[in-house]
Design an enzyme around this catalytic site. Structure first.
Site, PDB file in Angstrom:
ATOM      1  CB  ALA A   1     -10.971  32.924  -8.226  1.00 10.61           C
TER       2      ALA A   1
ATOM      3  CE  LYS B   1      -7.192  35.546  16.906  1.00 11.71           C
ATOM      4  NZ  LYS B   1      -6.216  36.063  15.971  1.00 11.71           N
TER       5      LYS B   1
ATOM      6  CD  GLU C   1      -5.364  28.076   5.520  1.00  9.07           C
ATOM      7  OE1 GLU C   1      -5.445  27.059   4.758  1.00  9.07           O
ATOM      8  OE2 GLU C   1      -4.471  28.041   6.332  1.00  9.07           O
TER       9      GLU C   1
ATOM     10  N   GLY D   1      -1.759  32.554  11.279  1.00 10.16           N
ATOM     11  CA  GLY D   1      -2.008  33.822  10.373  1.00 10.16           C
ATOM     12  C   GLY D   1      -1.747  33.684   8.965  1.00 10.16           C
TER      13      GLY D   1
ATOM     14  CB  ILE E   1       1.212  29.318   8.381  1.00 11.84           C
ATOM     15  CG1 ILE E   1       2.264  30.217   9.022  1.00 11.84           C
ATOM     16  CG2 ILE E   1       1.923  27.977   7.774  1.00 11.84           C
ATOM     17  CD1 ILE E   1       2.733  29.286  10.319  1.00 11.84           C
TER      18      ILE E   1
ATOM     19  N   GLY F   1       1.243  45.637  14.707  1.00  6.81           N
ATOM     20  CA  GLY F   1      -0.010  45.158  14.240  1.00  6.81           C
ATOM     21  C   GLY F   1      -0.185  43.577  14.467  1.00  6.81           C
TER      22      GLY F   1
ATOM     23  CG  ASP G   1      -4.477  34.567  19.679  1.00  5.42           C
ATOM     24  OD1 ASP G   1      -5.561  35.068  18.994  1.00  5.42           O
ATOM     25  OD2 ASP G   1      -3.388  33.872  19.081  1.00  5.42           O
TER      26      ASP G   1
ATOM     27  CE  LYS H   1      -4.100  32.481  16.378  1.00  4.70           C
ATOM     28  NZ  LYS H   1      -2.840  33.378  16.734  1.00  4.70           N
TER      29      LYS H   1
ATOM     30  N   GLY I   1       0.220  39.676  11.577  1.00  2.00           N
ATOM     31  CA  GLY I   1       0.580  40.988  10.894  1.00  2.00           C
ATOM     32  C   GLY I   1      -0.534  40.908   9.317  1.00  2.00           C
TER      33      GLY I   1
HETATM   34  N1  HSE Z   1      -2.677  38.252  17.730  1.00  2.64           N
HETATM   35  C1  HSE Z   1      -2.537  37.381  16.920  1.00  2.64           C
HETATM   36  C2  HSE Z   1      -1.004  36.764  17.209  1.00  2.64           C
HETATM   37  C3  HSE Z   1      -2.965  37.602  15.412  1.00  2.64           C
HETATM   38  O1  HSE Z   1      -0.359  37.472  17.671  1.00  2.64           O
HETATM   39  O2  HSE Z   1      -0.712  35.624  16.750  1.00  2.64           O
HETATM   40  C4  HSE Z   1      -3.009  36.280  14.494  1.00  2.64           C
HETATM   41  O3  HSE Z   1      -3.797  35.601  15.140  1.00  2.64           O
END
Ligand code: HSE
Length: 396
Positions: free
Chosen positions: A30, A99, A123, A128, A130, A181, A195, A199, A296
């Protein structure tokens, strides 16, 4: 660069950890160190090593000119929206994995940021860990995007993999995804497909420069999938994945989030567990695929931190779309082949009349339909005891 982290949940605490663990590499890349000045959270973290950074008052962050960037990791669309907007108005960059926030308010926040000369970067909001948005937005979208299909929810993919490979029950697999998590605080958005739908809406908004209203995208979840579905899919040479797909047509976009059958051997058919993938096809680029950890703590936090470096360097391609809606074509008109399964007392009687050989199971008969709309399939199945209809994903 001094930053504030809003929300010390899985991702927020991960950002603090990644900034600490990778401090030297981050500063080198940076060109300056990136340091946490405040962490905003209403909960008590008196035992946490970062305890001296905690504040409960957003005004303190808003009014501190030394804080150049806020990481919004509160989640949801209410407080997150208020704080993100106020941060931009106060001349701060916003980096977020949220998101829901970007899908619902992206056009407004991006326009406001442009007006104020700051950045809104997200990003980690899709895929996640990637590094996906950057090349997708910066390279693929300089081409004419034709189609995208993604495994975009780590929780759903993890649950389906556990059910398929280990025979784990849906409930046990979901519990485990929560413990690891991966799932949202309320996992309804994960397993219900919402979700992944948000995205998809972000990817489609980036691609079209207009808002892809996620409420117009047909969304089905994995709640009703059972282990028998995998067995029937396998009998026809398919596996089952929760996909978010969009095909760009002249008249608008065909967009849907639902469980789909994928031919075994398709590059996405082996994307398992919490991994996500995005396959994209553009006119001159051809096909590309992104793959990596879809959820994660540390993978997602690393994607957030990569955006903090982008802010420090100021080198990323602009993200932009307007409030005007992309036309989402009605899902009832999408043409797909499907595997249908009906229960019947005498499967042999049905298979004997069929023009193609159909697999026989006690009490069931299953077959692959011709390419047809939902209405055509429904009409063909009238009067039969339908157990399951699953769409096959095929690129066109
Ligand atoms: N809860 C989301 C998933 C987290 O399981 O993909 C990442 O956006």
């Amino acid at each position: 660069m001094k930053i504030a982290i809003l929300g010390y949940g899985i991702v927020g605490s991960g950002v603090a950890e990644v900034l600490k663990v990778n401090a030297a590499q981050i500063a080198k890349k940076a060109g300056e160190s990136i340091e946490v000045k405040y962490i905003l959270d209403l909960k008590d973290f008196s035992g946490d090593p970062m305890k001296s950074f905690f504040v409960k008052n957003f005004e303190l962050i808003e009014g501190d000119p030394e804080v150049q960037t806020v990481v919004e990791s509160i989640g949801g669309e209410t407080i997150a929206y208020d704080f993100a907007k106020r941060a931009i108005l106060a001349g701060k960059n916003v980096v977020t994995p949220n998101k829901a926030l970007i899908a619902a308010h992206g056009a407004e926040l991006l326009a406001l940021a442009k007006e104020r000369g700051v950045h809104v970067l997200f990003e980690a909001s899709v895929g996640g860990g990637i590094p996906l948005i950057r090349p997708y937005n910066g390279a693929i979208l300089t081409d004419e995007l034709q189609e995208i299909a993604g495994i975009l929810n780590g929780t759903s993919n993890y649950i389906l993999t556990q059910m398929h490979q280990n025979g784990t029950s849906y409930a046990a697999a979901l519990k485990s995804a929560q413990e690891l998590g991966y799932a949202e605080a309320d996992p309804t958005a994960d397993v219900g497909g919402f979700d992944a739908c948000r995205k998809l809406s972000i990817l489609l908004s980036l691609a079209t420069g207009k808002t892809a209203d996620y409420t117009n995208i047909k969304t089905e979840g994995i709640e009703r999938i059972d282990t028998a579905d995998f067995a029937f899919a396998a009998a026809f040479g398919y596996t089952l994945k929760q996909l978010a797909t969009a095909k760009i047509r002249k008249e608008g976009a065909e967009a849907i989030t639902a469980p789909f059958l994928l031919k075994i051997g398709h590059p996405m058919s082996t994307v398992s567990d919490v991994y996500n993938a995005l396959w994209a096809q553009a006119k001159t680029t051809g096909s590309v695929m992104f793959y990596g950890s879809g959820a994660g703590k540390l993978p997602t936090a690393s994607a957030v931190v990569s955006n903090l470096v982008d802010v420090a360097l100021g080198t990323h391609a602009a993200h932009e779309w307007t409030k005007e809606n992309v036309k989402i074509l009605p899902a009832a008109e999408y043409v797909t082949r499907k595997i249908v399964r009906v229960s019947c007392s005498d499967p042999a009687a049905i298979t004997a009349k069929a023009t193609k050989t159909l697999p026989q199971y006690p009490g069931f008969v299953a077959w692959i339909t011709e390419p047809e709309t939902e209405a055509q399939t429904a009409s063909a199945l009238k009067g039969l005891k339908v157990e399951r209809v699953l769409r096959i994903y095929e690129t066109t």
